[in-house]
Design an enzyme around this catalytic site. Structure first.
Site, PDB file in Angstrom:
ATOM      1  N   ARG A   1     -42.431  -4.691  57.191  1.00 48.15           N
ATOM      2  CA  ARG A   1     -41.712  -5.983  57.242  1.00 48.15           C
ATOM      3  C   ARG A   1     -40.216  -5.680  57.243  1.00 48.15           C
ATOM      4  O   ARG A   1     -39.594  -5.566  56.187  1.00 48.15           O
ATOM      5  CB  ARG A   1     -42.096  -6.850  56.039  1.00 48.15           C
ATOM      6  CG  ARG A   1     -43.570  -7.159  55.986  1.00 48.15           C
ATOM      7  CD  ARG A   1     -43.970  -8.035  54.823  1.00 48.15           C
ATOM      8  NE  ARG A   1     -45.405  -7.932  54.634  1.00 48.15           N
ATOM      9  CZ  ARG A   1     -46.314  -8.577  55.366  1.00 48.15           C
ATOM     10  NH1 ARG A   1     -45.919  -9.405  56.295  1.00 48.15           N
ATOM     11  NH2 ARG A   1     -47.603  -8.396  55.161  1.00 48.15           N
TER      12      ARG A   1
ATOM     13  N   CYS B   1     -48.658 -12.226  56.414  1.00 47.78           N
ATOM     14  CA  CYS B   1     -47.869 -12.573  57.610  1.00 47.78           C
ATOM     15  C   CYS B   1     -47.978 -14.056  57.926  1.00 47.78           C
ATOM     16  O   CYS B   1     -46.999 -14.694  58.326  1.00 47.78           O
ATOM     17  CB  CYS B   1     -48.335 -11.758  58.818  1.00 47.78           C
ATOM     18  SG  CYS B   1     -48.244  -9.983  58.542  1.00 47.78           S
TER      19      CYS B   1
HETATM   20  C1  BEZ Z   1     -50.941  -9.277  55.509  1.00 51.08           C
HETATM   21  O1  BEZ Z   1     -51.657  -9.886  54.731  1.00 51.08           O
HETATM   22  O2  BEZ Z   1     -50.087  -9.850  56.196  1.00 51.08           O
HETATM   23  C2  BEZ Z   1     -51.082  -7.777  55.610  1.00 51.08           C
HETATM   24  C3  BEZ Z   1     -51.398  -7.083  54.475  1.00 51.08           C
HETATM   25  C4  BEZ Z   1     -51.562  -5.714  54.567  1.00 51.08           C
HETATM   26  C5  BEZ Z   1     -51.407  -5.074  55.782  1.00 51.08           C
HETATM   27  C6  BEZ Z   1     -51.059  -5.799  56.900  1.00 51.08           C
HETATM   28  C7  BEZ Z   1     -50.889  -7.155  56.812  1.00 51.08           C
END
Ligand code: BEZ
Length: 235
Positions: free
Chosen positions: A135, A52
């Site tokens: 997402r 993110c």
């Molecule tokens: C992230 O790195 O943004 C992420 C990865 C897995 C679950 C939630 C967020």
């Protein structure tokens, strides 16, 4: 808030579901506040997570590019406002990534701790997570109609060049009454007419413009990159 026309997941061609929300840039009334603009409403799973963070830095870095195409950005996660503020401050003050640093996120990030908006937009997909939004990307036009929907899983960061391509392609299709073929970019030939028959001739005229026909159902014509960009991008 109203129910969507199609149950829990808004679909292409429908009106964007309405909501009011608190964001890092104050309260918004969606989509009314965005009338006249294209808008990308997108969700991310959680603040203070690596994928993110890479996405927010990239999107914030491209915000002016989207603005030139009359497109505003609105983010959402099921975190609270103070988490959002702390995360965006950390990004600005501490993170240097792929040559991007001091990145300020100036577009609104919605707090949605009740998941009301996330559920309304089908962003909670229990097979992936009950507690985090996937997402999601909703491209909404200046009349508030959903024009593109893309969902990615938690582990997969989005391609923001592709999202920009989607914005330019949709606007090109609207402005010139055409469709855009696979991997289209400004300057590539466009498809005309968008659907249906264009006759049997190998090469036909569309008004004064020469078309190239691959078969009766598949004709293209040129629109220069300059013409596309001049029509779409604000000076
Ligand atoms: C992230 O790195 O943004 C992420 C990865 C897995 C679950 C939630 C967020």
């Amino acid at each position: 808030m109203e129910a969507t026309q199609s149950g829990s997941m808004p679909r292409i061609g429908e009106k964007a579901p309405e909501f009011k929300a608190v964001t890092t840039q104050g309260e918004i009334n969606f989509p009314a506040d965005y009338k006249g603009s294209w808008v990308i409403l997108f969700s991310h799973p959680a603040d203070f997570t690596p994928v993110c963070t890479s996405e927010f830095m990239t999107f914030a870095h491209m915000e002016n590019q989207f603005a030139e195409a009359n497109c505003k950005l609105v983010g959402l996660s099921v975190d609270g406002l103070y988490s959002h503020i702390a995360w965006l401050r950390t990004i600005k003050e501490k993170i240097e990534y792929k040559g991007m640093k001091n990145v300020e996120v100036n577009f609104p990030l919605i707090e949605d701790i009740t998941m009301e908006v996330a559920k309304k937009y089908g962003m909670i997909q229990p097979g992936e997570s009950n507690t985090k939004a996937v997402r999601a990307v909703f491209v909404i036009d200046p009349k508030g109609i959903i024009r593109t929907v893309i969902y990615y899983p938690l582990s997969l960061g989005r391609n923001f060049d592709e999202l920009y391509r989607v914005i330019i392609a949709l606007q090109t299709a609207d402005a010139f009454s055409v469709a855009t073929p696979a991997d289209w970019r400004p300057g590539d030939d466009v498809i005309v007419p968008p659907a249906g028959s264009c006759g049997t001739a190998k090469d036909r005229m569309d008004g004064k413009e020469k078309m190239k026909c691959y078969d009766w159902f598949f004709c293209t014509k040129e629109i220069s990159k300059e013409t596309v960009l001049k029509t779409i991008l604000k000076k």
